[in-house]
Design a protein around this motif. Structure first.
Motif, PDB file in Angstrom:
ATOM      1  N   ARG A  10       0.792  -1.285  -0.055  1.00  0.00           N
ATOM      2  CA  ARG A  10       0.050   0.114   0.098  1.00  0.00           C
ATOM      3  C   ARG A  10       0.882   1.115  -0.013  1.00  0.00           C
ATOM      4  O   ARG A  10       1.699   1.361   0.794  1.00  0.00           O
ATOM      5  N   LEU A  11       0.853   2.149  -0.846  1.00  0.00           N
ATOM      6  CA  LEU A  11       1.383   3.431  -1.066  1.00  0.00           C
ATOM      7  C   LEU A  11       0.403   4.530  -0.518  1.00  0.00           C
ATOM      8  O   LEU A  11      -0.665   4.490  -1.568  1.00  0.00           O
ATOM      9  N   ASN A  12       0.613   5.434   0.060  1.00  0.00           N
ATOM     10  CA  ASN A  12      -0.117   6.251   0.269  1.00  0.00           C
ATOM     11  C   ASN A  12       0.368   7.767   0.058  1.00  0.00           C
ATOM     12  O   ASN A  12       1.431   8.146   0.895  1.00  0.00           O
ATOM     13  N   GLY A  13       0.253   8.527  -0.834  1.00  0.00           N
ATOM     14  CA  GLY A  13       0.815   9.984  -0.982  1.00  0.00           C
ATOM     15  C   GLY A  13       2.128   9.806  -1.296  1.00  0.00           C
ATOM     16  O   GLY A  13       3.001  10.702  -0.924  1.00  0.00           O
ATOM     17  N   LEU A  14       2.740   8.826  -2.006  1.00  0.00           N
ATOM     18  CA  LEU A  14       4.246   8.753  -2.101  1.00  0.00           C
ATOM     19  C   LEU A  14       4.487   9.873  -3.122  1.00  0.00           C
ATOM     20  O   LEU A  14       4.237  10.020  -4.099  1.00  0.00           O
ATOM     21  N   GLY A  62       7.762  11.846   0.658  1.00  0.00           N
ATOM     22  CA  GLY A  62       6.491  12.122   1.550  1.00  0.00           C
ATOM     23  C   GLY A  62       5.823  10.857   1.142  1.00  0.00           C
ATOM     24  O   GLY A  62       5.864  10.122   0.457  1.00  0.00           O
ATOM     25  N   GLY A  63       4.853  10.682   2.175  1.00  0.00           N
ATOM     26  CA  GLY A  63       3.635   9.456   2.003  1.00  0.00           C
ATOM     27  C   GLY A  63       4.423   8.430   2.836  1.00  0.00           C
ATOM     28  O   GLY A  63       5.444   8.372   3.363  1.00  0.00           O
ATOM     29  N   ASP A  73       7.253   5.533   6.988  1.00  0.00           N
ATOM     30  CA  ASP A  73       6.795   6.797   6.587  1.00  0.00           C
ATOM     31  C   ASP A  73       7.981   7.733   6.386  1.00  0.00           C
ATOM     32  O   ASP A  73       9.100   7.613   7.065  1.00  0.00           O
ATOM     33  N   ALA A  74       7.754   8.265   5.357  1.00  0.00           N
ATOM     34  CA  ALA A  74       9.005   9.252   4.446  1.00  0.00           C
ATOM     35  C   ALA A  74       9.314  10.245   5.493  1.00  0.00           C
ATOM     36  O   ALA A  74      10.382  10.764   5.454  1.00  0.00           O
TER      37      ALA A  74
END
Ligand code: ADP
Ligand code: MG
Length: 251
Positions: A10-14, A62-63, A73-74
């Motif tokens: 799962r990638l969120n806002g990468l 980010g993301g 978490d970046a």
């Protein structure tokens, strides 16, 4: 082959920038266990960077990245345990095969198992031979990579990645450096791997693979996902003008 409902990646806002250039512009993506996702799109759209961020060869700015039970978490420094957990779960195959030239084919596949997983040489060699058979190259075990064709070297690189028992395999244009005929050998191995239920993300220019082997196709442009969906729908009936233009250009 999507075998379950479990989300493995799962990638969120990468996001990723190089200076002022936005290369990944907040990518949200889910990949299910057993899913084969093909990523296509024009050169420079961020496909390689996306793969490299997923296994942290390139730190995102980010993301979040979630692979199985590892969450990165970046915004926070990555811990050693998270990084090694991620690397262990994610195997990668590049356009260039990057085999060690001074080691036999067998040693190329066994050494990482000894270093990363702590397998004995005997255990590692047994697993290597199993995988060499699987990619049709058991007879090359004692050869040096230079004596193998490009297609054989890429199949060895696939065996080497599989030897670490990854949960997901990332491929970045694995056949681009090969003559078409040798590319077919590699694609056949990848098709078999897909059938076996391996979760795969494949950046490719092979439209046949995208349409017929992958479950899902995603088109990227300028660091964004233009369109994503079931492979046959996307390849036969794309909705977005950007996708249509890209598919016209490659067909
Ligand atoms: P693709 O794989 O889709 O061709 P990439 O992810 O390799 O695209 O590159 C996306 C963009 O990021 C390109 O404009 C490329 O020039 C730039 N880029 C990639 N890596 C770097 C880097 N290490 N430094 C600066 N720019 C980079
Ligand atoms: Mg690339």
């Amino acid at each position: 082959m999507i075998a379950s409902d479990k989300t493995l990646i799962r990638l969120n806002g990468l996001s990723k920038h190089y200076g002022r250039l936005t290369v990944l512009d907040g990518i949200d993506l889910e990949v299910k266990a057993g899913e084969v996702l093909a990523i296509i799109g024009p050169s420079g759209s961020g496909k390689s960077t996306l793969l490299r961020c997923i296994n942290y060869l390139e730190p995102p700015d980010g993301g979040t990245i979630t692979v199985d039970d590892i969450v990165i978490d970046a915004g926070n420094p990555i811990g050693r345990a998270a990084l090694s957990g991620l690397r262990r779960r994610v195997g990668m195959v590049f356009q260039s095969f990057n085999l060690f030239p001074h080691m036999s084919v067998l040693r190329n596949i066994s050494l990482p198992q000894e270093r990363v997983l702590g397998r004995s040489r005997k255990e590692a060699d047994a697993r290597s031979m199993q995988l060499l058979s699987r990619v049709g190259l058991a007879d090359k075990a004692e050869q040096f990579p230079i004596r193998c064709s490009g297609g054989q070297q890429q199949r060895i690189a696939i065996a080497r990645a599989l030897a670490l028992d990854p949960e997901v395999m990332l491929f970045d244009e694995p056949t681009s450096a090969l003559d078409p005929e040798l590319g077919l050998e590699v694609l056949a191995v990848m098709r078999e791997l897909a059938k076996s239920g391996m979760t795969m993300i494949v950046v490719t220019h092979e439209m046949g693979f995208a349409e017929n082997v992958s479950d899902t196709v995603m088109i990227m442009a300028d660091g964004n996902i233009v369109e994503k969906g079931p492979s046959k729908e996307i390849m036969r009936n794309p909705q977005h003008e950007r996708t249509k233009r890209f598919l016209r250009a490659v067909h």
